[in-house]
Design a protein around this motif. Sequence first.
Motif, PDB file in Angstrom:
ATOM      1  N   HIS A 107       5.695  -4.299  14.248  1.00 12.67           N
ATOM      2  CA  HIS A 107       6.769  -4.356  13.247  1.00 12.67           C
ATOM      3  C   HIS A 107       7.252  -2.921  13.046  1.00 12.67           C
ATOM      4  O   HIS A 107       6.792  -2.211  12.183  1.00 12.67           O
ATOM      5  CB  HIS A 107       6.308  -5.014  11.937  1.00 12.67           C
ATOM      6  CG  HIS A 107       4.942  -4.627  11.472  1.00 12.67           C
ATOM      7  ND1 HIS A 107       3.819  -5.307  11.870  1.00 12.67           N
ATOM      8  CD2 HIS A 107       4.508  -3.647  10.660  1.00 12.67           C
ATOM      9  CE1 HIS A 107       2.750  -4.765  11.311  1.00 12.67           C
ATOM     10  NE2 HIS A 107       3.137  -3.746  10.578  1.00 12.67           N
ATOM     11  N   ASN A 131       1.446 -12.308   1.607  1.00 12.43           N
ATOM     12  CA  ASN A 131       1.385 -10.918   2.016  1.00 12.43           C
ATOM     13  C   ASN A 131       0.564 -10.866   3.297  1.00 12.43           C
ATOM     14  O   ASN A 131      -0.006 -11.873   3.727  1.00 12.43           O
ATOM     15  CB  ASN A 131       0.809 -10.022   0.912  1.00 12.43           C
ATOM     16  CG  ASN A 131      -0.616 -10.379   0.528  1.00 12.43           C
ATOM     17  OD1 ASN A 131      -1.427 -10.775   1.361  1.00 12.43           O
ATOM     18  ND2 ASN A 131      -0.942 -10.240  -0.741  1.00 12.43           N
ATOM     19  N   ALA A 132       0.520  -9.722   3.932  1.00 11.20           N
ATOM     20  CA  ALA A 132      -0.158  -9.629   5.229  1.00 11.20           C
ATOM     21  C   ALA A 132      -1.651  -9.939   5.117  1.00 11.20           C
ATOM     22  O   ALA A 132      -2.229 -10.539   6.028  1.00 11.20           O
ATOM     23  CB  ALA A 132       0.060  -8.240   5.820  1.00 11.20           C
ATOM     24  N   LYS A 133      -2.261  -9.562   4.013  1.00  6.95           N
ATOM     25  CA  LYS A 133      -3.694  -9.823   3.846  1.00  6.95           C
ATOM     26  C   LYS A 133      -3.966 -11.326   3.766  1.00  6.95           C
ATOM     27  O   LYS A 133      -4.886 -11.835   4.413  1.00  6.95           O
ATOM     28  CB  LYS A 133      -4.208  -9.136   2.583  1.00  6.95           C
ATOM     29  CG  LYS A 133      -5.695  -9.305   2.366  1.00  6.95           C
ATOM     30  CD  LYS A 133      -6.149  -8.554   1.121  1.00  6.95           C
ATOM     31  CE  LYS A 133      -7.637  -8.676   0.893  1.00  6.95           C
ATOM     32  NZ  LYS A 133      -8.063  -7.921  -0.297  1.00  6.95           N
ATOM     33  N   VAL A 185      -1.586  -9.785  15.483  1.00  7.14           N
ATOM     34  CA  VAL A 185      -0.457  -9.221  14.751  1.00  7.14           C
ATOM     35  C   VAL A 185       0.493  -8.571  15.751  1.00  7.14           C
ATOM     36  O   VAL A 185       0.078  -7.840  16.645  1.00  7.14           O
ATOM     37  CB  VAL A 185      -0.915  -8.219  13.660  1.00  7.14           C
ATOM     38  CG1 VAL A 185      -1.684  -7.047  14.239  1.00  7.14           C
ATOM     39  CG2 VAL A 185       0.251  -7.745  12.811  1.00  7.14           C
ATOM     40  N   TRP A 191       2.803  -3.928   1.866  1.00 12.96           N
ATOM     41  CA  TRP A 191       2.932  -5.107   2.728  1.00 12.96           C
ATOM     42  C   TRP A 191       1.614  -5.862   2.810  1.00 12.96           C
ATOM     43  O   TRP A 191       1.597  -7.084   2.852  1.00 12.96           O
ATOM     44  CB  TRP A 191       3.342  -4.710   4.133  1.00 12.96           C
ATOM     45  CG  TRP A 191       4.754  -4.249   4.306  1.00 12.96           C
ATOM     46  CD1 TRP A 191       5.814  -4.485   3.479  1.00 12.96           C
ATOM     47  CD2 TRP A 191       5.263  -3.473   5.377  1.00 12.96           C
ATOM     48  NE1 TRP A 191       6.949  -3.904   3.978  1.00 12.96           N
ATOM     49  CE2 TRP A 191       6.633  -3.276   5.147  1.00 12.96           C
ATOM     50  CE3 TRP A 191       4.692  -2.916   6.517  1.00 12.96           C
ATOM     51  CZ2 TRP A 191       7.442  -2.551   6.012  1.00 12.96           C
ATOM     52  CZ3 TRP A 191       5.499  -2.201   7.381  1.00 12.96           C
ATOM     53  CH2 TRP A 191       6.859  -2.029   7.128  1.00 12.96           C
ATOM     54  N   TRP A 192       0.508  -5.133   2.847  1.00 13.69           N
ATOM     55  CA  TRP A 192      -0.806  -5.749   3.013  1.00 13.69           C
ATOM     56  C   TRP A 192      -1.228  -6.501   1.768  1.00 13.69           C
ATOM     57  O   TRP A 192      -1.756  -7.596   1.832  1.00 13.69           O
ATOM     58  CB  TRP A 192      -1.842  -4.696   3.392  1.00 13.69           C
ATOM     59  CG  TRP A 192      -3.199  -5.262   3.641  1.00 13.69           C
ATOM     60  CD1 TRP A 192      -4.279  -5.177   2.806  1.00 13.69           C
ATOM     61  CD2 TRP A 192      -3.641  -6.019   4.775  1.00 13.69           C
ATOM     62  NE1 TRP A 192      -5.353  -5.819   3.361  1.00 13.69           N
ATOM     63  CE2 TRP A 192      -4.991  -6.346   4.571  1.00 13.69           C
ATOM     64  CE3 TRP A 192      -3.025  -6.443   5.943  1.00 13.69           C
ATOM     65  CZ2 TRP A 192      -5.734  -7.088   5.490  1.00 13.69           C
ATOM     66  CZ3 TRP A 192      -3.767  -7.175   6.848  1.00 13.69           C
ATOM     67  CH2 TRP A 192      -5.096  -7.487   6.623  1.00 13.69           C
ATOM     68  N   PHE A 251      -3.236  -4.215  11.549  1.00 17.24           N
ATOM     69  CA  PHE A 251      -1.938  -4.352  10.891  1.00 17.24           C
ATOM     70  C   PHE A 251      -1.261  -2.991  10.761  1.00 17.24           C
ATOM     71  O   PHE A 251      -0.070  -2.841  11.046  1.00 17.24           O
ATOM     72  CB  PHE A 251      -2.105  -5.004   9.516  1.00 17.24           C
ATOM     73  CG  PHE A 251      -0.830  -5.146   8.755  1.00 17.24           C
ATOM     74  CD1 PHE A 251       0.071  -6.145   9.076  1.00 17.24           C
ATOM     75  CD2 PHE A 251      -0.516  -4.272   7.733  1.00 17.24           C
ATOM     76  CE1 PHE A 251       1.269  -6.270   8.393  1.00 17.24           C
ATOM     77  CE2 PHE A 251       0.673  -4.389   7.039  1.00 17.24           C
ATOM     78  CZ  PHE A 251       1.571  -5.387   7.367  1.00 17.24           C
ATOM     79  N   SER A 309       2.290  -1.352  12.898  1.00 18.15           N
ATOM     80  CA  SER A 309       3.520  -0.804  12.323  1.00 18.15           C
ATOM     81  C   SER A 309       4.127   0.275  13.221  1.00 18.15           C
ATOM     82  O   SER A 309       5.254   0.685  13.006  1.00 18.15           O
ATOM     83  CB  SER A 309       3.260  -0.244  10.924  1.00 18.15           C
ATOM     84  OG  SER A 309       2.470   0.932  11.010  1.00 18.15           O
TER      85      SER A 309
END
Length: 169
Positions: free
Chosen positions: A66, A153-155, A63, A145-146, A18, A22
């Motif tokens: 982003h 959330n990303a997690k 993923v 974000w995670w 993740f 980014s």
Amino acid sequence: MDYEKTENGLLKQARNAFETASTLHDNQRIEVYLNKGVIRSSDALEEEDEIVYTSERILCYQVYGHDYLEEEIKTWIDYARVQQQPEDGIPLPELTDIEKSIREIITELAKKNGINSADVSSYEVFANLPVNLVGTIEHEIIEYWWSAKEEENAKKLALSQIKEALENI
């Protein structure tokens, strides 16, 4: 296979993927998979790149890039420069080191250019951020974000993909 240990390992690898994502464009991706029970991550894959998955090589997390960290950093700069006012007598939290540093840079740029602090553009502030401060801000954004305390959330999204993949083993 120890389900919990595998899930935790995959989640750790997903977190790394993740963060790496980014720095990628939105048409690139990273895949985390199990290959004969061993956790692996792909390099950055383009849209046309494909990893063949089988019963021994199982996709667990994917993923896409982003690449909007720059805009998020600019948003942090905009937020840091605002002089918040207390509401209902509740004292404001103390400024973070990041906010203090951003305000110092704004003040220095304003003095150097002979203008008011309000006239210093956020892009100019961004261009003058020290590399270590950019890295710190990026880390804070990615961590937010995670693991933000929000419905999604990303997690949570990664864990959902991982659990689905492990259920099919």
